[in-house]
Write a protein that holds these residues in place. Structure first.
Motif, short mmCIF file in Angstrom:
data_model
loop_
_atom_site.label_atom_id
_atom_site.label_comp_id
_atom_site.label_asym_id
_atom_site.label_seq_id
_atom_site.Cartn_x
_atom_site.Cartn_y
_atom_site.Cartn_z
N CYS A 198 16.46 -6.47 -33.23
CA CYS A 198 17.79 -6.98 -33.57
C CYS A 198 17.62 -8.31 -34.30
O CYS A 198 17.00 -9.24 -33.78
CB CYS A 198 18.63 -7.18 -32.31
N THR A 199 18.19 -8.39 -35.48
CA THR A 199 17.97 -9.57 -36.32
C THR A 199 19.01 -10.66 -36.13
O THR A 199 18.88 -11.74 -36.70
CB THR A 199 17.92 -9.17 -37.80
N SER A 200 20.06 -10.40 -35.34
CA SER A 200 21.09 -11.41 -35.11
C SER A 200 21.84 -11.10 -33.82
O SER A 200 21.75 -10.00 -33.28
CB SER A 200 22.09 -11.45 -36.28
N LYS A 201 22.59 -12.09 -33.35
CA LYS A 201 23.41 -11.89 -32.15
C LYS A 201 24.49 -10.85 -32.39
O LYS A 201 24.80 -10.04 -31.50
CB LYS A 201 24.03 -13.21 -31.71
N HIS A 202 25.08 -10.84 -33.59
CA HIS A 202 26.11 -9.85 -33.89
C HIS A 202 25.52 -8.45 -33.85
O HIS A 202 26.14 -7.52 -33.31
CB HIS A 202 26.71 -10.13 -35.27
N ALA A 203 24.34 -8.28 -34.41
CA ALA A 203 23.68 -6.97 -34.38
C ALA A 203 23.43 -6.52 -32.95
O ALA A 203 23.69 -5.37 -32.58
CB ALA A 203 22.37 -7.03 -35.16
#
Length: 254
Positions: A65-70
């Motif tokens: 996962c590359t971000s918190k949103h992802a």
């Protein structure tokens, strides 16, 4: 940590509410802090491709996962299609913020040993030889392909699950003039190349000389992009609030 001047003005630019903890930290240290989100985050509608990847996530050996949103939206998807998270998957996140939604589901998450970039993730020892591994990258629409390319070169079969898009925020002239013309920040926290593009565009819109303001950035890659625009830039050690605050304090009297 040095005690900041009460006149230190810091502009935070993450999408709301992602600025809250850093804003509290800096405010408690005496800074005058305001927010101007530079990017808007929009969740993509659930397509057949998204649904298929979510339902087949047990076929992947690694999920990154590359971000918190992802990470947030991936967990929501898995809640829909899986009564419990499949076992046997190695979970990765680009930073502590990205890891939090996964940890809240009881998952063991690995981060880059140092840093928070694609290049840093590719340094993890267990990602060096990925022959016959299936890897799922969970991310936003577009962006860099460094991580996918690096994993493919190491033998992995890489699929991409894009769950949201980022667009440049728009503001009326009055709002921009109030922030940049009247308030005039001393430092601006800019945490991605896309955010920097948005900042540059907004400042040009009102003729603001961004070169007079120091930009706090998270990586050398973003710093190089800022320097190409002749901007005053400082690189924080990480995306952690404490690291960003340390650099803001260190930059205050430079």
């Amino acid at each position: 940590m040095m005690t900041p001047s009460k006149t230190g003005k810091v502009l935070l630019t993450r999408p709301e509410p992602d600025n809250d903890s850093l804003k509290t930290l800096l405010t408690n240290q005496g800074f005058d802090v305001r927010e101007l989100p530079l990017l808007q985050i929009e969740q993509l509608p659930e397509s057949p491709e998204i649904r298929t990847l979510a339902m087949n996530i047990d076929q992947f050996q690694e999920v990154i996962c590359t971000s918190k949103h992802a990470a947030n939206w991936l967990m929501q998807l898995l809640d829909t299609y899986w009564p419990q998270i499949p076992v046997g998957i190695r979970w990765y996140a680009m930073g502590s913020g990205s890891a939090t939604p996964l940890i809240e589901y009881g998952l063991e998450v690995s981060l880059p040993v140092t840093g928070n970039t694609s290049e840093d993730m590719l340094q993890r020892p267990e990602l060096q030889n990925l022959d016959q591994h299936k890897v799922l990258l969970v991310k936003g629409e577009g962006g860099r392909d460094t991580l996918a390319q690096g994993l493919t070169e190491r033998g992995a079969s890489v699929d991409t699950l894009e769950l949201y898009r980022r667009t440049q925020a728009e503001y009326p002239h009055e709002t921009l003039k109030a922030v940049f013309g009247q308030w005039q920040p001393d430092q601006i926290v800019v945490l991605s190349g896309e955010a920097l593009d948005s900042l540059w565009s907004l400042c040009r819109k009102i003729g603001y000389a961004l070169k007079s303001t120091r930009c706090i950035v998270p990586s050398q890659r973003v710093a190089d992009k800022a320097k190409a625009l002749n901007l005053n830039v400082a690189v924080a050690a990480s995306l952690h609030d404490e690291s960003l605050a340390d650099m803001i304090n260190a930059s205050l009297n430079q």
